[in-house]
Enzyme design. Structure first.
Site, PDB file in Angstrom:
ATOM      1  N   HIS A 185       0.849  -1.205   0.000  1.00  0.00           N
ATOM      2  CA  HIS A 185       0.000   0.000   0.000  1.00  0.00           C
ATOM      3  C   HIS A 185       0.883   1.254   0.000  1.00  0.00           C
ATOM      4  O   HIS A 185       0.935   2.011   0.982  1.00  0.00           O
ATOM      5  CB  HIS A 185      -0.889  -0.028   1.250  1.00  0.00           C
TER       6      HIS A 185
ATOM      7  N   GLU B 132      -0.580   1.209  -5.621  1.00  0.00           N
ATOM      8  CA  GLU B 132      -0.417   0.024  -4.783  1.00  0.00           C
ATOM      9  C   GLU B 132      -0.386  -1.237  -5.637  1.00  0.00           C
ATOM     10  O   GLU B 132      -1.375  -1.595  -6.264  1.00  0.00           O
ATOM     11  CB  GLU B 132      -1.592  -0.041  -3.798  1.00  0.00           C
TER      12      GLU B 132
HETATM   13  O1  LIG Z   1      -7.928   3.523   5.832  1.00  0.00           O
HETATM   14  P1  LIG Z   1      -7.247   2.279   5.367  1.00  0.00           P
HETATM   15  O2  LIG Z   1      -7.795   1.034   5.997  1.00  0.00           O
HETATM   16  O3  LIG Z   1      -5.752   2.377   5.530  1.00  0.00           O
HETATM   17  O4  LIG Z   1      -7.509   2.162   3.816  1.00  0.00           O
HETATM   18  C1  LIG Z   1      -7.159   3.171   2.966  1.00  0.00           C
HETATM   19  C2  LIG Z   1      -7.593   2.891   1.536  1.00  0.00           C
HETATM   20  O5  LIG Z   1      -6.825   1.834   1.031  1.00  0.00           O
HETATM   21  C3  LIG Z   1      -7.004   1.627  -0.368  1.00  0.00           C
HETATM   22  O6  LIG Z   1      -6.145   0.620  -0.795  1.00  0.00           O
HETATM   23  C4  LIG Z   1      -8.422   1.237  -0.614  1.00  0.00           C
HETATM   24  O7  LIG Z   1      -8.656   1.048  -2.007  1.00  0.00           O
HETATM   25  C5  LIG Z   1      -9.346   2.311  -0.075  1.00  0.00           C
HETATM   26  O8  LIG Z   1     -10.691   1.921  -0.281  1.00  0.00           O
HETATM   27  C6  LIG Z   1      -9.058   2.563   1.387  1.00  0.00           C
HETATM   28  O9  LIG Z   1      -9.861   3.624   1.833  1.00  0.00           O
END
Ligand SMILES: O=P(O)(O)OC[C@H]1O[C@@H](O)[C@H](O)[C@@H](O)[C@@H]1O
Length: 315
Positions: free
Chosen positions: A185, A290
């Protein structure tokens, strides 16, 4: 008595020791510095890469000013590792009791050590050193596993002159097969989101989460971001993905065994709703690109190992 004549001293130029890769581990974060100035910081919590600096000191990863770095919450920024489920799990799947994006990003990993480092042996040379740090997580390290499977994860982070590589090996150490998803991510730092474009996904169809998961045909043009964006590019072409600023190459992303790419920017309103997102206009300074395998499940048989990774070049 003959006095032995002292030989004349031969002048020698001082030999400087070859600068080495330096690594420090304070039991909560591992920091690696290359002799050429690049720096990497990885938190043991989540094995989250929280900083990757180029030789000129420029930070390549966005880290929220309100990110929790004390292990109380997954880190908002850097490279959180998503495993074994992407997004909110569905209750009828074996990952159903896990939190959004799984447990890897909110578990404490073990630092396994520096598994490779090279440097030129020429005196006074800064060399072309690189360093690979390995981190491990297995089911026995989780106090309260809400996923009933046995696994051994090895996460390797390699810092080189102009790139950062992250790769994950998932070994099924149990006796039954299981399904998993995985994603790096990555929050890339950009100077200005409105002058940033993402190219290389022009021919890929995507699932638009902002439009309730609507399947969208390939756009045929680079991605520009001017509002909330949350897209899963499925079966993205293998070619490199480029992130450009003002039309100039800034990052290049290549992937191994990771067929999908998520492009995410929460934009102002969504970011305001996240208690750990800052500063208020921080969405202008980041784009998440990502690399992952998330649109379907990977099945891993007992005893088998899956490996995948990404390489990001700072240009
Ligand atoms: O707030 P988190 O759990 O770290 O996620 C952040 C984002 O991560 C992304 O990878 C998703 O596609 C989104 O939908 C999500 O909002």
């Amino acid at each position: 008595m003959d006095r032995a004549k002292k030989p004349a001293a031969i002048p020698v130029s001082p030999i400087q020791p070859t600068p080495q890769v330096s690594i420090s581990d304070d039991n909560s974060r591992v920091t690696a510095n290359l002799p050429t100035g690049q720096q990497l910081q990885v938190l043991l919590y989540g094995a989250t890469v929280i900083s990757w600096k180029s030789a000129n000191g420029k930070e390549n990863l966005f880290l929220s000013s309100k990110a929790h770095l004390d292990g109380s919450k997954p880190v908002r920024g850097g490279i959180p590792l998503v495993f074994p489920v992407f997004g909110p799990p569905s209750s009828d799947h074996p990952t159903g009791r896990l939190p959004q994006h799984g447990f890897a990003r909110n578990s404490r990993w073990e630092y396994l050590g520096k598994s490779s480092s090279e440097s030129s042996t020429l005196p006074n040379s800064k060399g072309d050193a690189s360093v690979k740090l390995d981190f491990g997580l297995s089911n026995s390290m989780l106090s309260d596993s809400k996923w009933d499977y046995e696994f051994n994860l090895t996460y390797s982070v390699t810092l080189s002159q102009d790139s950062l590589e992250t790769s994950l090996a998932v070994r099924n150490t149990g006796t039954s097969n299981y399904e998993f998803q995985v994603l790096f991510h990555t929050y890339l730092a950009v100077d200005s989101i409105t002058e940033t474009t993402v190219s290389g996904l022009e021919k890929a169809a995507f699932k638009d989460k902002v439009q309730g998961g609507k399947e969208v045909e390939p756009a045929g043009k680079p991605i520009s971001i001017g509002s909330e964006t949350d897209r899963i590019y499925t079966a993205a072409p293998e070619q490199a993905i480029k992130i450009l600023e003002k039309g100039k190459d800034r990052y290049e992303l290549t992937r191994d065994m990771l067929s999908d790419v998520v492009v995410w920017n929460p934009w102002l309103e969504k970011a305001k709703g996240m208690a750990d997102f800052g500063p208020e206009d921080g969405h202008k300074k980041m784009v998440c690109v990502e690399a992952g395998s998330v649109s379907a499940w990977n099945t891993l048989d007992a005893g088998d190992t899956w490996e995948g990774g990404q390489r990001i070049k700072a240009l």
